[in-house]
Design an enzyme around this catalytic site. Structure first.
Site, short mmCIF file in Angstrom:
data_model
loop_
_atom_site.label_atom_id
_atom_site.label_comp_id
_atom_site.label_asym_id
_atom_site.label_seq_id
_atom_site.Cartn_x
_atom_site.Cartn_y
_atom_site.Cartn_z
N GLU A 199 -10.36 -18.29 17.93
CA GLU A 199 -10.19 -17.20 17.12
C GLU A 199 -9.17 -16.07 17.64
O GLU A 199 -8.86 -16.34 18.89
CB GLU A 199 -11.47 -16.24 16.77
N ARG A 291 -32.37 -12.63 19.49
CA ARG A 291 -33.34 -12.62 20.15
C ARG A 291 -33.43 -10.87 20.94
O ARG A 291 -32.38 -10.16 20.39
CB ARG A 291 -33.22 -13.55 21.58
P1 ADP Z 1 -27.28 -9.77 26.34
O1 ADP Z 1 -26.38 -9.43 25.19
O2 ADP Z 1 -28.61 -9.55 25.96
O3 ADP Z 1 -26.57 -9.34 27.55
P2 ADP Z 1 -26.19 -11.97 27.54
O4 ADP Z 1 -25.22 -13.01 26.60
O5 ADP Z 1 -25.75 -11.32 28.71
O6 ADP Z 1 -26.97 -11.50 26.58
O7 ADP Z 1 -27.40 -13.05 28.04
C1 ADP Z 1 -28.53 -12.55 28.31
C2 ADP Z 1 -29.47 -13.98 29.43
O8 ADP Z 1 -29.25 -14.99 28.68
C3 ADP Z 1 -28.29 -14.07 30.77
O9 ADP Z 1 -29.28 -14.40 31.70
C4 ADP Z 1 -27.49 -15.20 30.11
O10 ADP Z 1 -27.18 -15.87 31.35
C5 ADP Z 1 -28.45 -15.91 29.47
N1 ADP Z 1 -27.88 -16.56 28.10
C6 ADP Z 1 -27.27 -16.26 27.04
N2 ADP Z 1 -27.23 -17.34 26.43
C7 ADP Z 1 -27.42 -18.27 26.91
C8 ADP Z 1 -27.14 -19.64 26.32
N3 ADP Z 1 -26.58 -20.06 25.25
N4 ADP Z 1 -27.63 -20.63 27.40
C9 ADP Z 1 -28.08 -20.30 28.68
N5 ADP Z 1 -28.10 -19.08 29.08
C10 ADP Z 1 -27.86 -18.05 27.89
P1 ADP Z 2 -21.19 -14.62 24.24
O1 ADP Z 2 -22.14 -15.38 23.29
O2 ADP Z 2 -21.00 -15.17 25.47
O3 ADP Z 2 -21.92 -13.14 24.44
P2 ADP Z 2 -19.23 -13.26 22.66
O4 ADP Z 2 -18.70 -14.07 21.45
O5 ADP Z 2 -20.25 -12.39 22.25
O6 ADP Z 2 -19.95 -14.54 23.67
O7 ADP Z 2 -18.07 -12.73 23.52
C1 ADP Z 2 -18.47 -12.04 24.91
C2 ADP Z 2 -17.17 -11.07 25.16
O8 ADP Z 2 -16.35 -11.82 25.29
C3 ADP Z 2 -17.16 -9.91 24.10
O9 ADP Z 2 -17.98 -8.76 24.43
C4 ADP Z 2 -15.70 -9.80 24.28
O10 ADP Z 2 -15.52 -8.88 25.47
C5 ADP Z 2 -15.12 -10.93 24.68
N1 ADP Z 2 -14.27 -11.55 23.53
C6 ADP Z 2 -15.04 -12.58 22.70
N2 ADP Z 2 -14.26 -12.69 21.74
C7 ADP Z 2 -13.18 -12.17 21.71
C8 ADP Z 2 -12.08 -12.11 20.88
N3 ADP Z 2 -11.84 -12.63 19.82
N4 ADP Z 2 -11.17 -11.03 21.33
C9 ADP Z 2 -11.43 -10.08 22.30
N5 ADP Z 2 -12.27 -10.43 23.36
C10 ADP Z 2 -13.44 -11.05 22.88
#
Ligand code: ADP
Ligand code: ADP
Ligand code: MG
Length: 472
Positions: A199, A291
């Site tokens: 993206e 969640r």
């Molecule tokens: P939040 O937005 O609640 O902070 P995070 O993306 O930081 O969520 O994830 C919260 C916790 O879940 C962290 O410990 C992260 O490592 C774990 N986690 C999140 N998504 C996954 C995934 N798809 N597989 C394994 N662990 C995950």
């Molecule tokens: P996760 O499932 O690991 O939380 P996200 O899609 O929520 O993944 O993205 C995690 C972080 O990565 C976002 O909070 C942002 O800082 C960065 N990010 C993700 N997608 C983009 C994008 N298209 N452009 C800029 N930053 C991004």
């Protein structure tokens, strides 16, 4: 009515769920692996069962966990965050075995867990998404074509990713070619699924997410937004509610958009719709987390609503007790993820015995921790060992409260991110309330002596900690 809940998690979030159960007069059952036999959630729950000698695998075995829930007389299961929380299989097995899953339906978990499916659903609902793939990439050639069409920089992302892993920014075709196989391999290793998509990379975006709650009677509300722009390597460090960067009109707009997104997929229970806000004040849907989130505490502090208790009531089939117009927000809340890492040494993980722990207190201070004096932080899990949440009426006041509470907090024996947060709170840009997801990278001076540890050192540190832990 739910009378007994199996808490399918560990650490601070398991303790948080047990606390909600206690206030509702519900019994709780903890699970733990050998490495966690001294963990706080084991001590706090009414009952606790060992689920195996491997430190991690027990927490990932959905069949065993649901069997245990049934055998111990639980009528519901709370998955927490991480581990199996976004695994539709767990929700499915629960349904099959007559255990209420405290979360959305397996179908919605599956749909939103797939970022491509989620993007499709949002486009259908008229929610703006970042320009990008409408299906998984089949080859690096396809990636190149699409990137040329939408323009660099682009983000390569794991379709089933989470926790900030499996995401790489590519500023040029050369970088895209270099990163493609890497992200595919990261995705396969971390999530067991090799699918990736692409993206447009939003430049200097703010991460704004909205907490939503829906009941099984068709009522859906939002609990306002959180600003999670303070991140390191796409992982959140400090979160703030409400965002100091939004106007009232933007707040209203994004709240409504999130409710529309949730309703469009028939979302039931608590969830979070994540958006990016670009420099032109345009919001883009990024993903939905199906969640409870780490940072739910700040929303609880500004609204007074106990999100975990709401989740339990909703799973029990009860309707929401309030309408959107009844939900107010007051003041500002800020959460600091206290990680056992050394900020002066490239955030190298720092496990081991906590020789002294003191939880900060006083007005407007909340601690959600998984440790105590003498506790040994095991090296097998995430490095977050506590969350400090502070609340105060104004933006400047909440910063001062944060400084005071971080200063009040004592964690000896392991290195933590506390000193780093103290530096961030002194930074004029942060204090101005204007920052984006590039903040941490733009301010290397806040970890003045920080050198990036080579991967061998990280690996060696973790192995040494594991050896020491096994020898205990
Ligand atoms: P939040 O937005 O609640 O902070 P995070 O993306 O930081 O969520 O994830 C919260 C916790 O879940 C962290 O410990 C992260 O490592 C774990 N986690 C999140 N998504 C996954 C995934 N798809 N597989 C394994 N662990 C995950
Ligand atoms: P996760 O499932 O690991 O939380 P996200 O899609 O929520 O993944 O993205 C995690 C972080 O990565 C976002 O909070 C942002 O800082 C960065 N990010 C993700 N997608 C983009 C994008 N298209 N452009 C800029 N930053 C991004
Ligand atoms: Mg995310």
């Amino acid at each position: 009515m739910i009378k007994k809940i199996l808490v399918a998690n560990r650490g601070e979030i398991a303790v948080r769920i047990v606390r909600a159960c206690k206030e509702l007069g519900i019994k709780s059952v903890a699970i733990y692996t050998d490495a966690d036999r001294h963990a706080l959630h084991v001590k706090k729950a009414d009952q606790a069962f060992n689920i195996g000698s491997d430190p991690v695998l027990g927490y990932l075995n959905a069949h065993n966990i649901v069997n245990l829930a049934v055998a111990s007389g639980c009528d519901a299961l709370h998955p927490g965050y991480g581990f199996l929380s976004e695994n539709p299989l767990l929700a499915e097995i629960c349904a099959r075995r007559g255990v209420k899953f405290i979360g959305p339906s397996p179908e919605v978990i599956r749909q939103m867990g797939d970022k491509i499916e989620a993007r499709r659903a949002m486009i259908k609902a008229g929610i703006p998404v970042v320009p990008g793939s409408d299906h998984n990439l089949e080859s690096v050639e396809e990636a190149r074509e699409l990137a040329n069409r939408i323009g660099y920089p682009v983000m390569l992302k794991a379709t089933n990713g989470g926790g900030g892993r499996g995401i790489r920014r590519c500023d040029s075709e050369a970088e895209l070619l270099k990163n493609y196989e890497r992200v595919v391999s990261e995705a396969s290793k971390a999530f067991g699924k090799p699918e990736v998509f692409l993206e447009k990379c939003v430049i200097t975006p703010k991460h704004i997410e909205v907490q939503v709650i829906g009941d099984s009677h068709g009522n859906t509300v939002h609990l306002y937004e959180r600003d999670c722009s303070i991140q390191r390597r796409n992982q959140k460090l400090i979160e703030i509610a409400p965002s100091p960067q939004l106007t009232e009109a933007q707040r209203e707009y994004i709240g409504k958009l999130a409710v529309r997104a949730a309703k469009s997929v028939g979302y039931v229970n608590a969830g979070t719709v994540e958006f990016l806000l670009d420099a032109d004040n345009q919001f883009y849907f990024m993903e939905m987390n199906t969640r409870l989130q780490v940072e739910h505490t700040i929303t609880e502090q500004i609204t007074g609503i106990d999100i975990v208790q709401e989740q339990i009531r909703i799973a029990d089939g009860l309707p929401l007790q309030y309408k959107q117009e009844d939900i107010r927000h007051r003041g500002f809340a800020m959460e600091f993820r206290i990680n056992a890492e050394d900020p002066k040494n490239g955030f190298l993980p720092s496990f081991g015995r906590v020789t002294r722990y003191y939880a900060p207190g006083g007005p407007g201070v909340r601690t959600d921790a998984a440790m105590y004096t003498g506790y040994v932080i095991p090296p097998y899990f995430d490095s977050m060992c506590a969350k400090l949440t502070v609340w105060n009426l104004g933006w400047e006041n909440v910063i001062e409260r944060g400084r005071r509470a971080l200063d009040d907090m004592v964690v000896y024996g392991v290195k933590t991110t506390i000193p780093y947060y103290q530096e961030i709170l002194k930074n004029p840009e942060f204090r101005s309330g204007r920052f984006n997801t590039g903040f941490v990278e733009a301010h290397p001076e806040l970890t003045e002596y920080s050198v990036k540890p080579p991967p061998e050192l990280v690996a060696a540190t973790i192995s040494a900690a594991i050896a020491a832990h096994l020898g205990m």
